[in-house]
Design a protein around this motif. Sequence first.
Motif, PDB file in Angstrom:
ATOM      1  N   VAL A  84       0.813  -1.386   0.050  1.00  0.00           N
ATOM      2  CA  VAL A  84      -0.114  -0.004  -0.066  1.00  0.00           C
ATOM      3  C   VAL A  84       0.667   1.234  -0.010  1.00  0.00           C
ATOM      4  CG1 VAL A  84      -1.588   1.421   1.481  1.00  0.00           C
ATOM      5  CG2 VAL A  84      -2.012  -1.030   1.002  1.00  0.00           C
ATOM      6  N   VAL A  85       0.669   2.089  -0.756  1.00  0.00           N
ATOM      7  CA  VAL A  85       1.093   3.483  -0.772  1.00  0.00           C
ATOM      8  C   VAL A  85      -0.161   4.254  -0.243  1.00  0.00           C
ATOM      9  CG1 VAL A  85       2.243   5.374  -2.058  1.00  0.00           C
ATOM     10  CG2 VAL A  85       2.470   3.261  -3.076  1.00  0.00           C
ATOM     11  N   PHE A  86       0.253   4.885   1.070  1.00  0.00           N
ATOM     12  CA  PHE A  86      -0.916   5.872   1.820  1.00  0.00           C
ATOM     13  C   PHE A  86      -0.244   7.064   1.512  1.00  0.00           C
ATOM     14  CE2 PHE A  86      -3.279   7.633   4.929  1.00  0.00           C
ATOM     15  CZ  PHE A  86      -4.588   6.979   5.037  1.00  0.00           C
ATOM     16  N   CYS A  87      -1.460   7.969   0.768  1.00  0.00           N
ATOM     17  CA  CYS A  87      -1.118   9.404   0.428  1.00  0.00           C
ATOM     18  C   CYS A  87      -1.834  10.212   1.314  1.00  0.00           C
ATOM     19  CB  CYS A  87      -1.254   9.661  -0.910  1.00  0.00           C
ATOM     20  SG  CYS A  87      -0.199   8.640  -2.131  1.00  0.00           S
ATOM     21  N   SER A  88      -1.337  11.610   1.941  1.00  0.00           N
ATOM     22  CA  SER A  88      -2.154  12.377   2.650  1.00  0.00           C
ATOM     23  C   SER A  88      -1.483  13.634   2.596  1.00  0.00           C
ATOM     24  CB  SER A  88      -2.185  11.630   4.076  1.00  0.00           C
ATOM     25  OG  SER A  88      -2.471  12.746   5.039  1.00  0.00           O
ATOM     26  N   VAL A 115       1.091  14.543  -0.164  1.00  0.00           N
ATOM     27  CA  VAL A 115       0.975  15.005  -1.548  1.00  0.00           C
ATOM     28  C   VAL A 115       0.223  16.131  -1.502  1.00  0.00           C
ATOM     29  CG1 VAL A 115       0.823  12.564  -2.498  1.00  0.00           C
ATOM     30  CG2 VAL A 115      -1.226  13.535  -1.414  1.00  0.00           C
ATOM     31  N   TYR A 116       0.267  16.847  -2.245  1.00  0.00           N
ATOM     32  CA  TYR A 116      -0.411  18.292  -2.496  1.00  0.00           C
ATOM     33  C   TYR A 116      -1.762  18.391  -3.079  1.00  0.00           C
ATOM     34  CZ  TYR A 116       4.359  19.542  -0.760  1.00  0.00           C
ATOM     35  OH  TYR A 116       5.396  19.683  -0.232  1.00  0.00           O
ATOM     36  N   LEU A 119      -4.751  14.419  -7.149  1.00  0.00           N
ATOM     37  CA  LEU A 119      -4.468  14.191  -8.302  1.00  0.00           C
ATOM     38  C   LEU A 119      -3.053  13.485  -8.682  1.00  0.00           C
ATOM     39  CD1 LEU A 119      -6.218  16.871 -10.318  1.00  0.00           C
ATOM     40  CD2 LEU A 119      -7.032  14.613 -10.230  1.00  0.00           C
ATOM     41  N   ASP A 120      -2.367  13.930  -7.239  1.00  0.00           N
ATOM     42  CA  ASP A 120      -0.831  13.458  -7.214  1.00  0.00           C
ATOM     43  C   ASP A 120      -1.011  11.966  -6.800  1.00  0.00           C
ATOM     44  OD1 ASP A 120       0.189  16.024  -7.628  1.00  0.00           O
ATOM     45  OD2 ASP A 120       0.500  16.505  -5.648  1.00  0.00           O
ATOM     46  N   ALA A 121      -1.879  11.645  -5.904  1.00  0.00           N
ATOM     47  CA  ALA A 121      -1.947  10.332  -5.653  1.00  0.00           C
ATOM     48  C   ALA A 121      -2.719   9.365  -6.686  1.00  0.00           C
ATOM     49  CB  ALA A 121      -2.850   9.993  -4.558  1.00  0.00           C
ATOM     50  N   LEU A 122      -3.409  10.035  -7.504  1.00  0.00           N
ATOM     51  CA  LEU A 122      -4.088   9.297  -8.750  1.00  0.00           C
ATOM     52  C   LEU A 122      -2.797   9.070  -9.701  1.00  0.00           C
ATOM     53  CD1 LEU A 122      -6.718   8.569 -10.166  1.00  0.00           C
ATOM     54  CD2 LEU A 122      -6.429  10.386 -11.226  1.00  0.00           C
ATOM     55  N   GLU A 123      -2.052   9.947 -10.020  1.00  0.00           N
ATOM     56  CA  GLU A 123      -0.943   9.898 -10.797  1.00  0.00           C
ATOM     57  C   GLU A 123       0.251   8.543 -10.428  1.00  0.00           C
ATOM     58  OE1 GLU A 123       1.893  10.290 -14.079  1.00  0.00           O
ATOM     59  OE2 GLU A 123      -0.151  10.665 -13.721  1.00  0.00           O
ATOM     60  N   LEU A 124       0.371   8.515  -9.070  1.00  0.00           N
ATOM     61  CA  LEU A 124       1.074   7.472  -8.306  1.00  0.00           C
ATOM     62  C   LEU A 124       0.513   6.114  -8.702  1.00  0.00           C
ATOM     63  CD1 LEU A 124       1.964   8.898  -4.937  1.00  0.00           C
ATOM     64  CD2 LEU A 124       3.817   8.320  -6.775  1.00  0.00           C
ATOM     65  N   ALA A 125      -0.819   5.901  -8.721  1.00  0.00           N
ATOM     66  CA  ALA A 125      -1.630   4.852  -9.092  1.00  0.00           C
ATOM     67  C   ALA A 125      -1.508   4.518 -10.600  1.00  0.00           C
ATOM     68  CB  ALA A 125      -3.074   4.924  -8.611  1.00  0.00           C
ATOM     69  N   GLU A 130       1.147  -2.106  -9.973  1.00  0.00           N
ATOM     70  CA  GLU A 130       1.442  -3.133  -8.873  1.00  0.00           C
ATOM     71  C   GLU A 130       0.872  -2.820  -7.413  1.00  0.00           C
ATOM     72  OE1 GLU A 130       5.055  -0.843  -8.568  1.00  0.00           O
ATOM     73  OE2 GLU A 130       3.722  -1.328 -10.192  1.00  0.00           O
ATOM     74  N   ARG A 131       1.092  -1.498  -7.263  1.00  0.00           N
ATOM     75  CA  ARG A 131       0.695  -1.163  -5.896  1.00  0.00           C
ATOM     76  C   ARG A 131      -0.834  -0.625  -5.659  1.00  0.00           C
ATOM     77  NH1 ARG A 131       5.540   0.610  -3.536  1.00  0.00           N
ATOM     78  NH2 ARG A 131       4.479   0.493  -1.490  1.00  0.00           N
ATOM     79  N   GLN A 132      -1.194  -0.702  -4.334  1.00  0.00           N
ATOM     80  CA  GLN A 132      -2.592  -0.269  -3.889  1.00  0.00           C
ATOM     81  C   GLN A 132      -2.311   1.194  -3.240  1.00  0.00           C
ATOM     82  OE1 GLN A 132      -5.883  -0.950  -4.352  1.00  0.00           O
ATOM     83  NE2 GLN A 132      -5.146  -2.729  -5.273  1.00  0.00           N
ATOM     84  N   VAL A 133      -2.810   2.269  -4.085  1.00  0.00           N
ATOM     85  CA  VAL A 133      -2.655   3.837  -3.729  1.00  0.00           C
ATOM     86  C   VAL A 133      -4.095   4.266  -3.057  1.00  0.00           C
ATOM     87  CG1 VAL A 133      -1.896   5.943  -4.528  1.00  0.00           C
ATOM     88  CG2 VAL A 133      -0.969   4.162  -5.558  1.00  0.00           C
ATOM     89  N   VAL A 134      -3.730   4.674  -1.783  1.00  0.00           N
ATOM     90  CA  VAL A 134      -4.809   5.248  -1.000  1.00  0.00           C
ATOM     91  C   VAL A 134      -4.772   6.504  -0.673  1.00  0.00           C
ATOM     92  CG1 VAL A 134      -6.182   4.995   1.022  1.00  0.00           C
ATOM     93  CG2 VAL A 134      -5.264   2.878  -0.114  1.00  0.00           C
ATOM     94  N   PHE A 135      -5.561   7.533  -0.907  1.00  0.00           N
ATOM     95  CA  PHE A 135      -5.673   8.928  -0.556  1.00  0.00           C
ATOM     96  C   PHE A 135      -6.387   9.200   0.545  1.00  0.00           C
ATOM     97  CE2 PHE A 135      -7.335  13.360  -0.881  1.00  0.00           C
ATOM     98  CZ  PHE A 135      -6.199  13.893  -0.781  1.00  0.00           C
ATOM     99  N   PHE A 136      -6.074   9.920   1.757  1.00  0.00           N
ATOM    100  CA  PHE A 136      -6.862  10.075   2.891  1.00  0.00           C
ATOM    101  C   PHE A 136      -7.501  11.331   2.601  1.00  0.00           C
ATOM    102  CE2 PHE A 136      -6.196  10.003   7.695  1.00  0.00           C
ATOM    103  CZ  PHE A 136      -7.584  10.083   7.805  1.00  0.00           C
TER     104      PHE A 136
END
Length: 373
Positions: A84-88, A115-116, A119-125, A130-136
């Motif tokens: 998991v990549v957890f973005c906040s 992240v700022y 959409l930064d988290a969306l770009e990571l996804a 291969e990773r699960q990207v979650v935005f808080f």
Amino acid sequence: MKYVDEFNDPGLARTLLDEIRATVTRPWALMEVCGGQTHSIIRHGIDQLLPDRLELIHGPGCPVCVTPLETIDKALAIASRPGVVFCSFGDMLRVPGTGRDLFRVKGEGGDVRVVYSPLDALELARRHPERQVVFFAIGFETTAPANAMAVHRARRLGLRNFSMLVSHVRVPPAIEAVMSAPSCRVQGFLAAGHVCSVMGTGEYPALAARHRVPVVVTGFEPLDILEGIRRAVHQLERGEHRVENAYGRAVRDEGNPTALRMIEEVFEVTDRAWRGIGPIPGSGWRLREEYRAYDAEHRFDVTGIRTEEPAVCRSGDVLQGLIKPPECPAFGTACTPRTPLGATMVSNEGACAAYHLYRRTTAPHQKEANPVG
């Protein structure tokens, strides 16, 4: 700088203060709803420059602060999972959960990133399938359009590795809860200009009429706040209870139609628990059924987490305007920005953080000659 320097003019501030002093004839209590306004008030000493009979009560206007403890623990549980990549946003990383925070998870090897934008988290996804990207996804109405857009784009792009942990809250139901509380002393509101720039002012006239309180939409610079106070006091002294827009350079009554359409498409109103306050009916948003596949709470099955707040922390009383931060026994001692017991001490919009940063332990009733500007 336009709309910054000109709204910090000490001479104009004195003029507004003189008019407020000349208008006030009896005790009044106003609540500023937004934590950004609280920080501006404490930083510039506005509350200490007002007449003694006029009190500013700090409201639950910090979305970080009112994010429930159980939601923080859900974030910690998700962020701790392998893959998991957890973005906040950065101000969530120090918010205490049960025994730790997101910084601790990061130190223990979790992939937690600041992240700022969602959409930064969306770009990571997009770049790391291969990773699960979650935005808080926390915040008031102000951040909802961008979060809704991110989910909308994720579905349009067919991204199956992107999701959001949603904890959005809405301001008007919080005002309703404040006014309905038996201990309420609030007689007027300074409404948050950035929220109204998105949502407009349509939900406020019914609140003002039902509870017979003026609601003045204000900005965040010292002169914005003083103008909002001036208008609210004039209404109170005349026995009026209307909605006024003192932030016309950014707010229209109809709000932002494009943003409202995006929110309506992706989110639906739901009940929401507020940290330190409790459940408030209709005070939140959640993803609609057609977007439920992007709901991290369900994707990672963390719906069963239950928590209990530490008894020593009185941040809930601060958020409800029942006490000022220095009245909490833990303020500045057991609870500091380095060792926060509650989110109000660590958030960029928290009232406890404002007092600790700008006023330390000065008692709230002491008046100081702290000039604006």
